[in-house]
Structure formats: C-alpha cells, structure tokens
Write an enzyme that holds these catalytic residues in place. Structure first.
Site, PDB file in Angstrom:
ATOM      1  N   HIS A  62       0.827  -1.218   0.000  1.00  0.00           N
ATOM      2  CA  HIS A  62       0.000   0.000   0.000  1.00  0.00           C
ATOM      3  C   HIS A  62       0.851   1.253   0.000  1.00  0.00           C
ATOM      4  CE1 HIS A  62      -2.887  -3.038   1.417  1.00  0.00           C
ATOM      5  NE2 HIS A  62      -3.690  -2.351   0.645  1.00  0.00           N
ATOM      6  N   ILE A  63       1.806   1.326   0.933  1.00  0.00           N
ATOM      7  CA  ILE A  63       2.606   2.546   1.035  1.00  0.00           C
ATOM      8  C   ILE A  63       3.599   2.619  -0.129  1.00  0.00           C
ATOM      9  CG2 ILE A  63       4.276   3.815   2.445  1.00  0.00           C
ATOM     10  CD1 ILE A  63       2.944   2.505   4.916  1.00  0.00           C
TER      11      ILE A  63
ATOM     12  N   ALA B  29      10.846   3.954   6.840  1.00  0.00           N
ATOM     13  CA  ALA B  29       9.683   4.298   7.674  1.00  0.00           C
ATOM     14  C   ALA B  29       8.819   3.050   7.814  1.00  0.00           C
ATOM     15  CB  ALA B  29       8.884   5.440   7.041  1.00  0.00           C
ATOM     16  N   SER B  30       9.477   1.870   7.772  1.00  0.00           N
ATOM     17  CA  SER B  30       8.672   0.644   7.887  1.00  0.00           C
ATOM     18  C   SER B  30       8.741   0.115   9.318  1.00  0.00           C
ATOM     19  CB  SER B  30       9.113  -0.403   6.866  1.00  0.00           C
ATOM     20  OG  SER B  30      10.455  -0.808   7.058  1.00  0.00           O
TER      21      SER B  30
ATOM     22  N   HIS C 145       9.023   8.109  14.709  1.00  0.00           N
ATOM     23  CA  HIS C 145       7.920   7.238  14.256  1.00  0.00           C
ATOM     24  C   HIS C 145       6.639   8.037  13.977  1.00  0.00           C
ATOM     25  CE1 HIS C 145       6.542   2.785  14.398  1.00  0.00           C
ATOM     26  NE2 HIS C 145       5.829   3.464  13.503  1.00  0.00           N
ATOM     27  N   ILE C 146       6.787   9.049  13.135  1.00  0.00           N
ATOM     28  CA  ILE C 146       5.647   9.941  12.858  1.00  0.00           C
ATOM     29  C   ILE C 146       5.135   9.809  11.430  1.00  0.00           C
ATOM     30  CG2 ILE C 146       6.117  11.726  14.594  1.00  0.00           C
ATOM     31  CD1 ILE C 146       7.593  13.233  12.239  1.00  0.00           C
ATOM     32  N   GLY C 147       5.617   8.787  10.708  1.00  0.00           N
ATOM     33  CA  GLY C 147       5.234   8.657   9.295  1.00  0.00           C
ATOM     34  C   GLY C 147       3.728   8.697   9.089  1.00  0.00           C
ATOM     35  N   GLY C 148       3.001   8.044   9.969  1.00  0.00           N
ATOM     36  CA  GLY C 148       1.551   7.972   9.775  1.00  0.00           C
ATOM     37  C   GLY C 148       0.785   8.955  10.634  1.00  0.00           C
TER      38      GLY C 148
ATOM     39  N   GLU D 264      12.078   1.836  20.672  1.00  0.00           N
ATOM     40  CA  GLU D 264      11.537   3.196  20.666  1.00  0.00           C
ATOM     41  C   GLU D 264      10.960   3.507  22.037  1.00  0.00           C
ATOM     42  OE1 GLU D 264       8.718   3.335  17.452  1.00  0.00           O
ATOM     43  OE2 GLU D 264      10.254   3.016  15.924  1.00  0.00           O
TER      44      GLU D 264
ATOM     45  N   ASP E  53      12.708   6.735  10.429  1.00  0.00           N
ATOM     46  CA  ASP E  53      11.539   7.088  11.250  1.00  0.00           C
ATOM     47  C   ASP E  53      11.246   6.019  12.304  1.00  0.00           C
ATOM     48  OD1 ASP E  53       9.242   8.739  11.810  1.00  0.00           O
ATOM     49  OD2 ASP E  53       7.988   7.233  10.826  1.00  0.00           O
TER      50      ASP E  53
END
Ligand code: NAI
Length: 411
Positions: free
Chosen positions: A163-164, A240-241, A294-297, A271, A266
């Site tokens: 998807h991404i 960013a996965s 971890h702000i990709g989404g 974390e 990311d």
C-alpha cells in the site's frame, strides 16, 4: 462486495466504550448507527477495564489498553473489539477468536501520510536540508551546493511494493523520478514502475532506496552491511517501515565513511514508550541524516481516517455481520436479502455443523433465502438469511448445538 444497508439499524441501543481519545469521527459514525457511546481519554488497567465493560457490547481502544485473555473471558457480553490503530498485539487475538469475537484495525488509514513524508524526505536528503536547517538554527551560515542534487531523473528503489510503497512510487514519478521496485509477492506495477526480480538488482541501480516491508523473520536486518555494500556510492536510504529491518550500526558506519550519502529513519529497533523520554541512536550526529520519532503515519487526516475506518467495520459487523477486515476471524460479507431475518453463528469447525444447522432450519420449516460460510482451521462463521417468523427459533436451536460459540439474530 455489496455495501447495501440492513433493513433496520440493529446497532440501536448497543453500548460502546471508546478509550484512549479515539477520534470523534468514530463517535459520529457509532452514534449515527444508534449506539450509546461512552468515551474516556485514557487507557484502563485490567481490573478497571473489566469493571467498565459490564453491559458493553463493543470496545474501541488504541495501542495502550491491554485486552487480555482474562478481560475477554470476564466480559461475556462483549461482541467485538476495534483497535483504532494499525497494531493489534495489545489484544489476545486467539482468545477473542475462540470466543467468536472479531477484532478490527485500520491498516490503510495512514498510507498516504507515510508516502507524503517519504517524498518530502527524498527531496530533503537530495538537498541536505536537515543539516542546513540545523546549522542555520545554530547560527552558522554554510551555503553549499556540493553533492546537492535534483531528484528529477534519479532512480528510486522501493522495497516492499504494498500500500505505502506503491503510493510512494506514484508520487515519485510525478516528480520525474524513475521508479523500480522489489517485492516477494507479484504486484501490479503502477505508472511506469519497473519490477525487479531481486533486492540485489534494486540496490545496485537505485539513488534512493526506501523500505516499506513488514517486520518478518525474512526482513529482519534485510539492510545489513552486505546489502549496504551493494548500494551505489552516495546513495540514500529511507526507512519508515519497521526498526528491525535495518542494521543501524552498519548504516552508521556507511554514512560516516561517506559510502552512503544520507538516510532518513523514522523507526528504530527500540523506541521510547512515552513522549519526552530520552532517546539515543548510533545515527545521531551522522551527516545528512534525518531522524524522526515514528511519525510517518501521524497526521490529522490519518487519525480521522482511522476513526472512520474502524467504526465503519464495527458498525458493519454489528448490523449485518460483516467480518471483512477482521484480523483474527474468517472474513465474510453477504448482502442483506429483502424481507429476511439474519442469523449469525460462530461455531467450532468440526464435521457436520452445516448439516445440523440446515436440519434445524428445515425441521422448523424455515426457508433459507441466503447462506454463506467461511472457515479457518478451528472456527466456522455462518451468515444466514431466513423467513422472519422463524429466525429466533432457529437461532435458539443453533445456539444450543454443542458446536456453538456464539449465535445472534441481527435483524
Ligand atoms: P503492505 O502489507 O501493504 O505492504 C508490504 C509489502 O511488503 C507487501 O507487498 C509484501 O509482499 C512486501 N514484502 C513482505 N516481505 C517482503 C520481503 N522480504 N521482501 C520484499 N517485499 C516484502 O504494508 P504497508 O501498509 O505498505 O506498510 C508497510 C510498512 O510500513 C509496515 O512495516 C508498517 O508497519 C509500516 N508503517 C509505518 C508507519 C510509520 O508511522 N512509520 C505507518 C504505517 C505503516
């Protein structure tokens, strides 16, 4: 599949508990379906959750609330759980499955947000913007063009064309990039994306490599020292996965000795749980490296989409029994048949259940107008539309079978 409405809103009066500040888009949808919605800003511990779930049929959580096997067993009235996030590790999925309760999440709501951030980072890396911004904030004027490039005409390698990854590819092509991809599954390439047969081929031709794979044993440290050595000199890496996919020590070495030209990371192997906690990484201070928490989404749109996506799944389950998108349950959906009553039945998947169900319907003189069954190794899920006058009697008899897990008439 059809998305037609049920004859009546059978969610009316059901009690929903939403925890952890679930987005208001979810409240609106659930209220609109006639549910009674209670919302709390925080997560609840096990005992408090059990207490609060008395009389509740639908629970909505984000990532902090632990819906343990004990919670599920102690709340027999709970029909389904919605995780208003991507991950579902916080729920005992196998217990929920065995108790006949589907669990839903929102796997696609933040796809676009991640893709847009990757596009921004590709340009930032190409122009070393992270370093320049930091310098000017620190009072240093350092007007350089060395190794700064346009992205037009450069090759972007996408590892994991799901998807991404596929969204990133479409956006990158719009900026004039050449896009190549590698995936273990056969995927329809969008636009002019060229599918490559191996990761090695992709690493060898890409100016930018962006990772969009899940965390699996195969993807663990997929980008290690050996993989980095196959990348073009000066190439840039974006992840960013999941944090497990890249060997950060190897990456740090390659960045500091100039083998790679930059990186945008990311996600990390470990974390912090809370904002404000300290954070250390071997990548801190490396040249042309963008580090984000971890702000990709994490966008307003993604939060609203998550609220809508999960609430829609919950309402579809409550109203017509659709389990499409459930992470722990056979996925099944059937269009309502006009003038019928609908019976839903989860049962142990052993030989003869359908025969027993159909015998019950036949003995009670019920005409089965439509019927669909989906199974996994241990559970069967049946949706059945019947003549209205006998549905309750049929449901009661099916519910009394020794194979029964849960049975309800939805309308
Ligand atoms: P997806 O499931 O749609 O796509 C993943 C793709 O990777 C699939 O096409 C799959 O076939 C492929 N794949 C699996 N193993 C592979 C391997 N060994 N080599 C090559 N390809 C492989 O997933 P989606 O939604 O695109 O998400 C991708 C990643 O992004 C996930 O790890 C997810 O956790 C992460 N993510 C990160 C966010 C953030 O805030 N940074 C937000 C949302 C997702």
């Amino acid at each position: 599949m059809s998305r037609s409405s049920p004859p009546s809103r059978s969610a009316a009066g059901l009690k929903v508990l939403l925890l952890e500040n679930v987005h208001t888009s979810a409240h609106e949808l659930l209220l609109d379906a006639g549910c009674r919605v209670d919302a709390l800003p925080n997560a609840l511990g096990e005992d408090a959750l059990i207490e609060r779930l008395r009389g509740v049929q639908v629970l909505g959580i984000r990532s902090k609330t632990q819906v343990t096997a004990r919670v599920l067993a102690a709340c027999p009235g709970l029909m389904t759980v919605g995780c208003f996030c991507i991950g579902t590790n916080q729920v005992s999925l196998s217990t929920a499955h065995d108790l006949g309760r589907p669990v839903f999440n929102a796997p696609f709501s933040n796809t676009r947000s991640v893709a847009e951030m990757i596009i921004a980072e590709i340009v930032m890396l190409a122009r070393q913007l992270g370093d320049r911004v930091r310098e000017v904030h620190g009072g240093t004027w350092n007007k350089v063009s060395k190794a700064c490039v346009e992205v037009r005409g450069k090759t972007l390698g996408i590892v994991g064309y799901g998807h991404i990854g596929s969204q990133v590819g479409i956006l990158a092509e719009a900026m004039g990039m050449r896009v190549v991809s590698y995936d273990i599954a056969t995927k329809l390439p969008m636009g002019n994306t060229q599918t490559l047969g191996t990761l090695e081929e992709l690493l060898a031709v890409s100016d930018f490599v962006t990772l969009h794979v899940p965390a699996t044993p195969v993807t663990e440290r997929m980008i290690n020292g050996e993989a980095i050595a196959r990348m073009r000199k000066g190439a840039m890496l974006l992840n960013a996965s999941r944090g497990s996919v890249v060997d950060l020590d190897a990456l740090s070495r390659a960045l500091r000795d100039g083998r790679l030209g930059g990186a945008a990371i990311d996600v990390f192997p470990e974390e912090p749980e809370e904002n404000g906690e300290g954070f250390a990484s071997v990548l801190q201070g490396a040249p042309n490296v963008i580090l984000t928490p971890h702000i990709g989404g994490s966008t307003l749109e993604a939060q609203a989409n998550i609220g809508r996506e999960v609430a829609t799944s919950l309402v579809r389950y409550i109203e017509v029994g659709s389990t499409v998108g459930a992470v722990n349950f056979p996925n099944l959906e059937m269009s309502p048949t006009a003038g019928s009553h609908r019976v839903l039945n989860a049962h142990r998947n052993v030989p003869g259940v359908l025969r027993d169900v159909n015998r019950i319907a036949s003995d009670l003189g019920a005409n089965i107008r439509a019927q669909m069954l989906a199974t996994d190794a241990s559970l069967g899920y049946l949706i059945m539309d019947l003549d209205q006058d006998v549905s309750t009697a049929v449901a009661d008899a099916i519910g009394a079978l020794s194979t029964n897990i849960s049975t309800r008439v939805v309308y």
